[in-house]
Scaffold this motif. Sequence first.
Motif, PDB file in Angstrom:
ATOM      1  N   ILE A 184      -7.458 -16.294   5.128  1.00 31.48           N
ATOM      2  CA  ILE A 184      -7.694 -15.220   6.089  1.00 31.48           C
ATOM      3  C   ILE A 184      -9.152 -15.282   6.517  1.00 31.48           C
ATOM      4  CG2 ILE A 184      -7.717 -12.719   6.438  1.00 31.48           C
ATOM      5  CD1 ILE A 184      -5.433 -12.501   4.481  1.00 31.48           C
ATOM      6  N   PHE A 185      -9.396 -15.167   7.827  1.00 29.34           N
ATOM      7  CA  PHE A 185     -10.738 -15.445   8.351  1.00 29.34           C
ATOM      8  C   PHE A 185     -11.726 -14.304   8.161  1.00 29.34           C
ATOM      9  CE2 PHE A 185      -8.692 -13.303  11.908  1.00 29.34           C
ATOM     10  CZ  PHE A 185      -9.700 -12.513  12.439  1.00 29.34           C
ATOM     11  N   PHE A 186     -11.284 -13.112   7.771  1.00 28.43           N
ATOM     12  CA  PHE A 186     -12.202 -11.999   7.583  1.00 28.43           C
ATOM     13  C   PHE A 186     -12.235 -11.589   6.115  1.00 28.43           C
ATOM     14  CE2 PHE A 186      -8.033 -10.524   8.971  1.00 28.43           C
ATOM     15  CZ  PHE A 186      -7.670  -9.647   7.976  1.00 28.43           C
ATOM     16  N   GLU A 187     -13.362 -11.004   5.720  1.00 20.20           N
ATOM     17  CA  GLU A 187     -13.540 -10.613   4.322  1.00 20.20           C
ATOM     18  C   GLU A 187     -13.257  -9.137   4.072  1.00 20.20           C
ATOM     19  OE1 GLU A 187     -17.148 -11.914   2.445  1.00 20.20           O
ATOM     20  OE2 GLU A 187     -17.284 -13.682   3.729  1.00 20.20           O
ATOM     21  N   GLN A 188     -13.321  -8.323   5.125  1.00 21.82           N
ATOM     22  CA  GLN A 188     -13.055  -6.892   4.980  1.00 21.82           C
ATOM     23  C   GLN A 188     -12.192  -6.417   6.145  1.00 21.82           C
ATOM     24  OE1 GLN A 188     -17.232  -5.499   4.592  1.00 21.82           O
ATOM     25  NE2 GLN A 188     -16.640  -4.778   2.558  1.00 21.82           N
ATOM     26  N   SER A 189     -11.456  -5.357   5.912  1.00 25.75           N
ATOM     27  CA  SER A 189     -10.594  -4.827   6.959  1.00 25.75           C
ATOM     28  C   SER A 189     -10.593  -3.301   6.925  1.00 25.75           C
ATOM     29  CB  SER A 189      -9.158  -5.343   6.804  1.00 25.75           C
ATOM     30  OG  SER A 189      -8.611  -4.919   5.562  1.00 25.75           O
ATOM     31  N   ILE A 190     -10.216  -2.729   8.058  1.00 30.09           N
ATOM     32  CA  ILE A 190     -10.081  -1.277   8.197  1.00 30.09           C
ATOM     33  C   ILE A 190      -8.732  -1.006   8.845  1.00 30.09           C
ATOM     34  CG2 ILE A 190     -11.018   0.839   9.209  1.00 30.09           C
ATOM     35  CD1 ILE A 190     -13.715  -0.601   9.429  1.00 30.09           C
ATOM     36  N   ASN A 191      -7.954  -0.148   8.223  1.00 27.72           N
ATOM     37  CA  ASN A 191      -6.660   0.228   8.779  1.00 27.72           C
ATOM     38  C   ASN A 191      -6.575   1.751   8.843  1.00 27.72           C
ATOM     39  OD1 ASN A 191      -4.950  -2.355   9.066  1.00 27.72           O
ATOM     40  ND2 ASN A 191      -5.847  -2.549   7.026  1.00 27.72           N
ATOM     41  N   PRO A 192      -6.751   2.329  10.023  1.00 26.73           N
ATOM     42  CA  PRO A 192      -6.721   3.791  10.147  1.00 26.73           C
ATOM     43  C   PRO A 192      -5.365   4.404   9.828  1.00 26.73           C
ATOM     44  CG  PRO A 192      -7.798   2.787  12.046  1.00 26.73           C
ATOM     45  CD  PRO A 192      -7.137   1.689  11.293  1.00 26.73           C
ATOM     46  N   TYR A 193      -4.296   3.577   9.873  1.00 27.83           N
ATOM     47  CA  TYR A 193      -2.942   4.098   9.672  1.00 27.83           C
ATOM     48  C   TYR A 193      -2.192   3.252   8.653  1.00 27.83           C
ATOM     49  CZ  TYR A 193      -4.155   6.273  14.106  1.00 27.83           C
ATOM     50  OH  TYR A 193      -4.813   6.975  15.094  1.00 27.83           O
ATOM     51  N   ARG A 194      -1.268   3.914   7.947  1.00 23.01           N
ATOM     52  CA  ARG A 194      -0.318   3.217   7.098  1.00 23.01           C
ATOM     53  C   ARG A 194       1.062   3.491   7.656  1.00 23.01           C
ATOM     54  NH1 ARG A 194      -1.710   4.215   0.809  1.00 23.01           N
ATOM     55  NH2 ARG A 194      -2.093   6.375   1.401  1.00 23.01           N
ATOM     56  N   GLY A 195       1.860   2.441   7.756  1.00 23.67           N
ATOM     57  CA  GLY A 195       3.098   2.542   8.508  1.00 23.67           C
ATOM     58  C   GLY A 195       2.794   2.297   9.976  1.00 23.67           C
ATOM     59  N   CYS A 196       3.826   1.940  10.743  1.00 22.49           N
ATOM     60  CA  CYS A 196       3.595   1.647  12.158  1.00 22.49           C
ATOM     61  C   CYS A 196       4.840   1.947  12.976  1.00 22.49           C
ATOM     62  CB  CYS A 196       3.182   0.197  12.352  1.00 22.49           C
ATOM     63  SG  CYS A 196       2.764  -0.210  14.060  1.00 22.49           S
ATOM     64  N   HIS A 248       4.633   0.304   1.980  1.00 22.18           N
ATOM     65  CA  HIS A 248       5.129   1.683   1.920  1.00 22.18           C
ATOM     66  C   HIS A 248       5.772   1.988   0.572  1.00 22.18           C
ATOM     67  CE1 HIS A 248       4.166   3.865   5.454  1.00 22.18           C
ATOM     68  NE2 HIS A 248       5.289   4.535   5.549  1.00 22.18           N
ATOM     69  N   SER A 249       6.157   0.960  -0.145  1.00 25.05           N
ATOM     70  CA  SER A 249       6.760   1.168  -1.458  1.00 25.05           C
ATOM     71  C   SER A 249       5.791   1.844  -2.418  1.00 25.05           C
ATOM     72  CB  SER A 249       7.212  -0.178  -2.044  1.00 25.05           C
ATOM     73  OG  SER A 249       8.162  -0.790  -1.216  1.00 25.05           O
ATOM     74  N   TYR A 250       4.490   1.557  -2.261  1.00 28.88           N
ATOM     75  CA  TYR A 250       3.486   2.166  -3.130  1.00 28.88           C
ATOM     76  C   TYR A 250       3.367   3.669  -2.881  1.00 28.88           C
ATOM     77  CZ  TYR A 250       2.059  -2.638  -4.056  1.00 28.88           C
ATOM     78  OH  TYR A 250       2.045  -3.970  -4.421  1.00 28.88           O
ATOM     79  N   LEU A 251       3.890   4.133  -1.747  1.00 32.95           N
ATOM     80  CA  LEU A 251       3.869   5.558  -1.418  1.00 32.95           C
ATOM     81  C   LEU A 251       5.185   6.233  -1.783  1.00 32.95           C
ATOM     82  CD1 LEU A 251       2.308   5.224   2.169  1.00 32.95           C
ATOM     83  CD2 LEU A 251       1.113   5.626   0.004  1.00 32.95           C
ATOM     84  N   ASN A 252       6.059   5.479  -2.460  1.00 31.81           N
ATOM     85  CA  ASN A 252       7.401   5.943  -2.783  1.00 31.81           C
ATOM     86  C   ASN A 252       8.214   6.204  -1.518  1.00 31.81           C
ATOM     87  OD1 ASN A 252       9.432   6.500  -4.671  1.00 31.81           O
ATOM     88  ND2 ASN A 252       9.034   8.718  -4.592  1.00 31.81           N
ATOM     89  N   LEU A 253       7.972   5.387  -0.509  1.00 33.85           N
ATOM     90  CA  LEU A 253       8.692   5.471   0.754  1.00 33.85           C
ATOM     91  C   LEU A 253       9.380   4.135   1.019  1.00 33.85           C
ATOM     92  CD1 LEU A 253       5.993   7.278   2.940  1.00 33.85           C
ATOM     93  CD2 LEU A 253       8.082   8.278   1.989  1.00 33.85           C
ATOM     94  N   SER A 254      10.399   4.162   1.850  1.00 27.63           N
ATOM     95  CA  SER A 254      11.147   2.954   2.145  1.00 27.63           C
ATOM     96  C   SER A 254      10.392   2.049   3.120  1.00 27.63           C
ATOM     97  CB  SER A 254      12.510   3.307   2.758  1.00 27.63           C
ATOM     98  OG  SER A 254      13.132   2.149   3.292  1.00 27.63           O
ATOM     99  N   PRO A 255      10.369   0.745   2.853  1.00 27.18           N
ATOM    100  CA  PRO A 255       9.801  -0.194   3.822  1.00 27.18           C
ATOM    101  C   PRO A 255      10.664  -0.331   5.066  1.00 27.18           C
ATOM    102  CG  PRO A 255       9.872  -1.137   1.611  1.00 27.18           C
ATOM    103  CD  PRO A 255      10.730   0.094   1.600  1.00 27.18           C
ATOM    104  N   GLY A 256      11.843   0.277   5.037  1.00 31.50           N
ATOM    105  CA  GLY A 256      12.731   0.241   6.192  1.00 31.50           C
ATOM    106  C   GLY A 256      12.361   1.296   7.214  1.00 31.50           C
ATOM    107  N   LEU A 257      13.232   2.277   7.400  1.00 29.75           N
ATOM    108  CA  LEU A 257      12.987   3.309   8.410  1.00 29.75           C
ATOM    109  C   LEU A 257      11.750   4.149   8.113  1.00 29.75           C
ATOM    110  CD1 LEU A 257      16.495   4.644   9.463  1.00 29.75           C
ATOM    111  CD2 LEU A 257      14.700   3.800  10.970  1.00 29.75           C
ATOM    112  N   ASP A 258      11.466   4.406   6.843  1.00 33.20           N
ATOM    113  CA  ASP A 258      10.276   5.202   6.518  1.00 33.20           C
ATOM    114  C   ASP A 258       9.010   4.562   7.075  1.00 33.20           C
ATOM    115  OD1 ASP A 258      11.534   7.260   5.233  1.00 33.20           O
ATOM    116  OD2 ASP A 258      11.142   6.526   3.200  1.00 33.20           O
ATOM    117  N   PHE A 259       8.926   3.241   7.006  1.00 39.64           N
ATOM    118  CA  PHE A 259       7.720   2.552   7.448  1.00 39.64           C
ATOM    119  C   PHE A 259       7.417   2.830   8.921  1.00 39.64           C
ATOM    120  CE2 PHE A 259       5.509  -1.129   9.270  1.00 39.64           C
ATOM    121  CZ  PHE A 259       4.402  -1.196   8.446  1.00 39.64           C
ATOM    122  N   GLU A 260       8.453   2.953   9.731  1.00 41.57           N
ATOM    123  CA  GLU A 260       8.234   3.164  11.161  1.00 41.57           C
ATOM    124  C   GLU A 260       8.409   4.622  11.595  1.00 41.57           C
ATOM    125  OE1 GLU A 260      11.709   1.202  13.369  1.00 41.57           O
ATOM    126  OE2 GLU A 260      11.644   0.104  11.467  1.00 41.57           O
TER     127      GLU A 260
END
Length: 374
Positions: free
Chosen positions: A75-87, A100-112
């Motif tokens: 990966i070409f960058f060493e640091q990142s910023i993500n204002p949002y989780r899920g998309c 999203h699994s780390y939030l106890n949410l589904s990577p399926g519909l919950d993610f979006e």
Amino acid sequence: MNIPSRKPEPPIKGRGIATQVVHRFARTSTRELEDDVWWGGGEEGDAAVAGSAPATQVILEEARSALSGNDSPDIFFEQSINPYRGCEHGCVYCYARPTHSYLNLSPGLDFETRIIAKRNIAEVLRKELSSPTHRPTIVNVGSATDCYQPVERELKLTRGVMEVMREARHPFSLITKSSGVERDLDLLAELAHGKLVAAYVTITTLDARLARILEPRAAAPYRRLRTIRALAEAGVPVGVSVAPQIPFINEDMEQVLAAASEAGAKSAFYTVLRLPWELNDIMREWLQQHYPDRAARVLARVQDLHGVDEAARMAGRSYDSDFVSRMKGSGIWADLLRQRFNKTCAKLGLNRERTELDLSQYRPALARGQGVLF
């Protein structure tokens, strides 16, 4: 090849996945789906969603940190910023879904549909950049989830992050598949003049029908080309991401590169589809919904690209996270894809010059509100 034998759920218009895929930390084996009506559309999401569809819920969160470190050699960058989780874009192939699994949410519909917004991220970032111990490196904004997804119109968290970066004279890059980035052309043009920003726009395919089911609430392909043109005309160094490459699905890489180059892109990169954790099941479900005739063929090629051995294939795995090959793959099919990409870029003049951002301008004191940028 292990392809689910059960009949897949019917697709939900405007959503990438139709089910609440059970995440790997769940104690229960099933999730019940509650539907509500979502009304939307416009340039970011095609026509209004008709019928029953799960609504989007934005959850505000107090972030404890803004900068995330990365030591991955591919990966070409060493640091990142993500204002949002899920998309809310709902891209079925998104490698960030399993987070999203780390939030106890589904990577399926919950993610979006369950979007976590870090409402204090600009303030936290200002503190981190103000530290005398902070070492400036290239930071990427939106590396996991899109920093210009629909909720950004209201919350302006990405705009706030960029304003802090400007205060500190800290260079960064951003990546998006949204036309929403054009809202901030004033700020981006100013930063580009000081060699403090570069932008990348993802165009997975030029096929509008495919994009509609692959990335249902992202801007249409033609709209992303307009965004590349707008960025280039504003003087912002802009590149195109033709990622991910999905075997036998988006086969128009050369056409995407040509269209992006004509619009003003000067650089390009690609990755191959990777299916970590729950994303393996999500992609299988999507293929069964939309391309049942080629689902086994697609997954077999993905497994070839990632060097998945026979035992892993029998267990249903389609991915190897090895740093050497996870992004571009390995073997004959990866080599052919690499040749296609390199030859097309050479023909179009892409990647001839590397965009160099200026790390020397960083001043911790400016992040504390002392001094003037320009």
